[in-house]
Design an enzyme around this catalytic site. Sequence first.
Site, PDB file in Angstrom:
ATOM      1  N   CYS A   1     119.642  72.411  44.406  1.00  0.00           N
ATOM      2  CA  CYS A   1     118.583  71.435  44.647  1.00  0.00           C
ATOM      3  C   CYS A   1     118.735  70.790  46.018  1.00  0.00           C
ATOM      4  O   CYS A   1     117.756  70.328  46.609  1.00  0.00           O
ATOM      5  CB  CYS A   1     118.570  70.364  43.558  1.00  0.00           C
ATOM      6  SG  CYS A   1     120.147  69.507  43.353  1.00  0.00           S
TER       7      CYS A   1
ATOM      8  N   HIS B   1     121.508  64.993  41.568  1.00  0.00           N
ATOM      9  CA  HIS B   1     120.355  65.881  41.733  1.00  0.00           C
ATOM     10  C   HIS B   1     119.542  65.412  42.934  1.00  0.00           C
ATOM     11  O   HIS B   1     119.475  64.217  43.224  1.00  0.00           O
ATOM     12  CB  HIS B   1     119.502  65.841  40.460  1.00  0.00           C
ATOM     13  CG  HIS B   1     118.263  66.677  40.533  1.00  0.00           C
ATOM     14  ND1 HIS B   1     118.279  68.036  40.731  1.00  0.00           N
ATOM     15  CD2 HIS B   1     116.947  66.340  40.454  1.00  0.00           C
ATOM     16  CE1 HIS B   1     117.037  68.505  40.750  1.00  0.00           C
ATOM     17  NE2 HIS B   1     116.223  67.494  40.583  1.00  0.00           N
TER      18      HIS B   1
END
Length: 986
Positions: free
Chosen positions: A455, A857
């Site tokens: 990510c 994330h």
Amino acid sequence: MDKILEGLVSSSHPLPLKRVIVRRVVESAETPLSQAQCRAMFALSTRLVLQGPDPFQRQVGRQVLEAYGRYHRDEFEAFFNRGLVLGLLQRGYGELSNRDPAILDYIQAGLRLIMSCPSVLELFELLQVEALRLVCERPAPPLCARLCQLLGDFPQCLPRGRKLSLAFCQQLVRSIAHFQSQGSREAELRLYVSQVTQVSGLLRSVWKAEPDTLLPSLQELFAVISAADTSFEPSVALASLVQHIPLQMITVLIRSLTTDPNVKDASMTQALCRMIDWLSWPLAQHVETWVIALLKGLAAVQKFTILIDVTLLKIELVFNRLWFPLVRPGALAVLSHMLLSFQHSPEAFHLIVPHVVSLVHSFKRDGLPSSTAFLMQLTELIHCMMYHYSGFPELYEPILEAVKDMPKPTEEKIKMILSQSAWTSQSSSLPSCLSRLSGKSETGKTGLINLGNTCYMNSVIQALFMATDFRRHVLSLNLNGCNSLMRKLQHLFAFLAHTQREAYAPRIFFEASRPPWFTPRSQQDCSEYLRFLLDRLHEEERTLKALSSTKTSESIINEESQTQEAVRKAQVFAEAPCMGSEERTLIEKMFGGKLKTTICCLNCKSMSQKEEAFTDLSLAFCPPTSLESVGPKCAERSEVKDDYMVQTNTSATSLAGETPPSNLEANGGCDTIMNEGTIKEFSTEPSSENTTNSELNKVEDNRDMSQRLVGKNTLSVTDLLNYFLAPEILSGDNKYYCEKCASLQNAEKTMQIIEEPEYLILTLLRFSYDPKYHIRRKILDNVSLPLVLELPVKRATSHLSVVSGGWSVGVEISDIGENLAKKLKPSGADEVACPQLVPYMLSSVVVHSGVSSESGHYYSYARNVTGSGPSGLCHQSTALSLVSPQDKLLTEESPCTVVENELDTEMPREWFLFNDSRVTFTSFQSVQKITSRFPKDTAYVLFYKKQNSTCGFNTNTANGLWVNGDPPLQKDLMDAITKDNKLYLQ
């Protein structure tokens, strides 16, 4: 008597009279009768029992048969013989089918009457064979239930011997697998459930009486539910068997199943899916216990592919079972285990997210204690998942609103729950994790598939892609035959722009652009990745340009001597950093700026200066006291700044030369990897020792600073930028070695931006090393993000230069010389030193969700900004922009204030949220509120686009390359995309 009875039941006498006559007939059973009379009476009552047209006649038949059979047992034994029973079971009775449950009713009544007769043993042997034959024929639930009732009442009729008994159990399991409910009304369903319960109860009795049959029966059960035959779906009624399996066998059975090499993954997946379907069966106990045990067993042997496939296939079904009170406890237990163990990807959780709010509202409307208790459990589960996957604000806001009045678990409890439930391995590289096949989202944008903790790359690539001018230049490059990183980026951008896929897997680009020290499938710092990527692209283009220039010169001047050629080659490489504007690399043109650092000795007043190129500015967090004043020389403020150190990792260069782009870090602790010295520095000359000694380190104690900032006004990006550029005093251990004084002296260090980039990249340094606890902490303070940012740029300006990066000041073209100069600068200001405020518009925001740089994330917000063309490719025009009306100046509003006000009413669907494969519409308000709504989600990397009204592409170009959006692609690239789209659509 038989004629009286037959005439009675067929007569039209009133029912009460009939009942009286029947009673007298029954009472007369004690009267002695001949064998013929008894046989006639038995035949008549049998016909009434099996073929009576109404319940009254069938009831009369049963009463008469029981009465006469009891008093005339020998005659009934002779009548109820092997031939009669076998004929009934195989051929039926008249028009009555042999598969009618009434046949078994009659046989059971007959067996009761002759239990004390010797001939009953012969019938038991017959029924043992016939019972096995019946279950092999897959009887319907009513008949099978009636058979099991008969066998339960007369266990002597059960098949005897291990072989026959085992076959009977296995065939009965398969018969249950064929059960189907014949209706949907409650009464019909209740009857169906009772019939299934009757059958499973018989199996329990057999398993208890003959334990050797249990394991083979379970193997047969597994064979049924693991079969891949799509034409047959085993009945969920098999769930009724689970409650009869001793729980102490769980460990042995699960280990046997999960370690058996003969059990293929596809079979195990099928079996587990069908076991989860059993959660729909009411009254079944322990189904959730076995499902969870099997899930844990598969995790223990690392069968993660099965776990992922099953979770993604069945998570919605399990969630939907929460609507039904009878099966809710088991469904919630399985749902909790599936979600809490599936910690490598948010995909499973996001499948149920759209349904959570309606279920919560339903529980609240019920108002029942049981519903409230389940709601509290569900809320705790949802909070755990939102904490673990906190990077999805658009999805979670409705849920947070729905459960805002429910208790929220503490962070410590959430962490404990998550740590206890995780799988042994958190592999996210499995194919099952990839997004399901579906078309592009309504946004028209393409997501990027997470290849395993990638990510950090996906968020950066989407931000670069949404930098319109940069994207268009990349797509317009002619890179045929080149296998460079820029070519791979062009390929990636082209697919993002033109693929029909919902999400694209950037495997080739990831392998080519991943820094060699980045551990695969581990979380990394997106800022470090961005710097490495821009560095690689810049160095690659410089090298290619230098080689190209050398080859061109060789072909033109062949007559030069080899010595002259060698000298000239060396000059080409040496002059590469000093190329003019047209020779700058694309990275320099788009992201490159210049920073001038000046150190003034406070003793002799001598000054040392150096210029550094940068592609991003890393902004440290400042203490609250630093925000009170930002004066040009603030000793007190600068002393405070000594505790919050600024470090620049760029190399010095001569004032005449130009340093290729690099990064400017505002502290030494951005993240774990960034400080290992692996970031390559652009430099043409080594930094002098004096300059190195003058580098000041701000030591940030994030924990203490966060505490001091609690309750204070929210910091803004402007505050951090001003703090970065503010003067600071070098004293104490950080004294500056002055060559003129030949000693360490107190000095003042100032930094000025002397050349602004087309795209300004700002990194907020949220990660720092805590020496007290030896861990890396994240600063979670909220930072307000201005839509328009004014960047102070100090540079020498001509009389006709553009103020504030091209904003009109309402002057006449005829104004020249001194009059014009007065209008372009504040009264009393030095023309050369006067900073220009260059307006920038927010383009993208990369958000980090988590509490450390090693985990969490990344996702990004980006704005659909219409490109202004390659303004980095041309110099500032000397012509003045005349578009801003003078009335805005009369209200004393700065150009940026005007723009900010106008953009308060932003166009709908102008902002996008890029979260790996998922792309959704969002708004600037969501960007602004992200940290206040989700405390772990903080802006990390910001992209600002310079507002430039005088330096854009000519929209009337003859070739039409820049008209109507992105440029046309090279033929081979377009062919590749077309081919992929066809394959995808097929």
